[in-house]
Write a protein that holds these residues in place. Structure first.
Motif, PDB file in Angstrom:
ATOM      1  N   GLN A  97       0.758  -1.200  -0.197  1.00  0.00           N
ATOM      2  CA  GLN A  97       0.015  -0.188   0.336  1.00  0.00           C
ATOM      3  C   GLN A  97       1.062   1.060   0.125  1.00  0.00           C
ATOM      4  O   GLN A  97       1.198   1.719  -1.377  1.00  0.00           O
ATOM      5  CB  GLN A  97      -0.739  -0.164   1.467  1.00  0.00           C
ATOM      6  N   CYS A  98       1.946   2.064   1.137  1.00  0.00           N
ATOM      7  CA  CYS A  98       2.616   3.178   1.111  1.00  0.00           C
ATOM      8  C   CYS A  98       3.161   2.601   0.730  1.00  0.00           C
ATOM      9  O   CYS A  98       4.537   3.210   0.346  1.00  0.00           O
ATOM     10  CB  CYS A  98       2.660   3.665   2.486  1.00  0.00           C
ATOM     11  N   GLY A  99       3.922   1.630   1.021  1.00  0.00           N
ATOM     12  CA  GLY A  99       5.312   0.338   0.227  1.00  0.00           C
ATOM     13  C   GLY A  99       6.522   0.816   1.123  1.00  0.00           C
ATOM     14  O   GLY A  99       7.578   0.410   0.845  1.00  0.00           O
ATOM     15  N   CYS A 133       3.941  -3.857   9.309  1.00  0.00           N
ATOM     16  CA  CYS A 133       2.803  -3.155   8.726  1.00  0.00           C
ATOM     17  C   CYS A 133       2.052  -1.795   9.447  1.00  0.00           C
ATOM     18  O   CYS A 133       1.777  -2.754   9.992  1.00  0.00           O
ATOM     19  CB  CYS A 133       2.378  -3.852   7.467  1.00  0.00           C
ATOM     20  N   ARG A 134       2.039  -0.839   8.138  1.00  0.00           N
ATOM     21  CA  ARG A 134       0.841  -0.252   9.455  1.00  0.00           C
ATOM     22  C   ARG A 134      -0.952   0.258   8.335  1.00  0.00           C
ATOM     23  O   ARG A 134      -1.718   0.367   8.927  1.00  0.00           O
ATOM     24  CB  ARG A 134       1.355   1.635   9.159  1.00  0.00           C
ATOM     25  N   CYS A 135      -0.353  -0.365   7.038  1.00  0.00           N
ATOM     26  CA  CYS A 135      -1.734  -0.230   6.500  1.00  0.00           C
ATOM     27  C   CYS A 135      -2.380  -1.848   5.911  1.00  0.00           C
ATOM     28  O   CYS A 135      -3.303  -1.328   5.777  1.00  0.00           O
ATOM     29  CB  CYS A 135      -0.785   0.592   4.413  1.00  0.00           C
ATOM     30  N   THR A 136      -1.605  -2.311   5.606  1.00  0.00           N
ATOM     31  CA  THR A 136      -2.166  -3.839   4.622  1.00  0.00           C
ATOM     32  C   THR A 136      -3.625  -4.937   5.794  1.00  0.00           C
ATOM     33  O   THR A 136      -4.393  -5.953   5.543  1.00  0.00           O
ATOM     34  CB  THR A 136      -1.476  -4.800   4.112  1.00  0.00           C
TER      35      THR A 136
HETATM   36  S1  FES Z   1       2.172  -1.184   2.809  1.00  0.00           S
HETATM   37 FE1  FES Z   1       2.329   0.480   4.578  1.00  0.00          FE
HETATM   38  S2  FES Z   1       3.135  -0.183   5.911  1.00  0.00           S
HETATM   39 FE2  FES Z   1       3.127  -1.530   4.957  1.00  0.00          FE
END
Ligand code: FES
Ligand code: FES
Length: 161
Positions: A97-99, A133-136
């Motif tokens: 996501q944010c990568g 990971c903060r996003c997935t």
């Molecule tokens: S994709 Fe954003 S921290 Fe893992």
């Protein structure tokens, strides 16, 4: 000190202080910006690179510890034309996501799959426990590692006569 090591299969020689952090050498001296710095204190796994094939936290590693060793960063794992199966699977399953966590996550997973080619989901979760990971929500990343394991097993079968 004169530091000599290999990064992504190329020999490197540069002058640096022995206590310079490896994450800074990779990013600032070598322009390998795929290696990310998150916490800077060994907690998040974002800065993971492979050193002699083993995942290491480059924010905790110093230049002097790199002498003569072989480093793989995300830039050396695969290319746009020929990605590593974990890179393809992360994209396919929405594991990026944010990568920000992705380079460290992909290198950790790639090394894990060399040791454990057919892992179950629990083993994958345990292997990635040091990479935050903060996003997935992690599900998609676990899906991606499972997919990569199947692709790599298929590739191995194709290589055998
Ligand atoms: S994709 Fe954003 S921290 Fe893992
Ligand atoms: S930046 Fe190295 S572990 Fe977080």
């Amino acid at each position: 000190m004169i530091l000599r090591f290999t990064v992504n299969r190329k020999s490197v020689e540069l002058e640096t202080e022995p206590d310079c952090r490896v994450v800074d050498i990779l990013r600032e001296d070598l322009g390998l910006f795929g290696t990310k710095e998150g916490c800077g204190s060994g907690e998040c796994g974002a800065c993971t690179v492979l050193v002699d094939g083993e995942p290491r936290l480059s924010c905790l590693m110093l230049a002097a510890q790199l002498q003569g060793r072989e480093v793989t960063t995300i830039e050396g794992l695969g290319t746009a034309d020929s990605p590593h199966p974990i890179q393809s699977a992360m994209a396919l399953h929405g594991g990026v996501q944010c990568g920000f966590c992705t380079p460290g996550m992909a290198l950790t997973a790639a090394e894990f799959l060399t040791r454990q080619p057919a892992p179950d989901r629990l083993a994958i979760r345990e292997a990635l426990a040091g990479n935050f990971c903060r996003c997935t929500g992690y599900q998609k990343i676990v899906d991606a590692v499972q997919e990569a394991s199947l692709v790599m097993a298929g590739n191995d079968r194709k290589k055998k006569p």
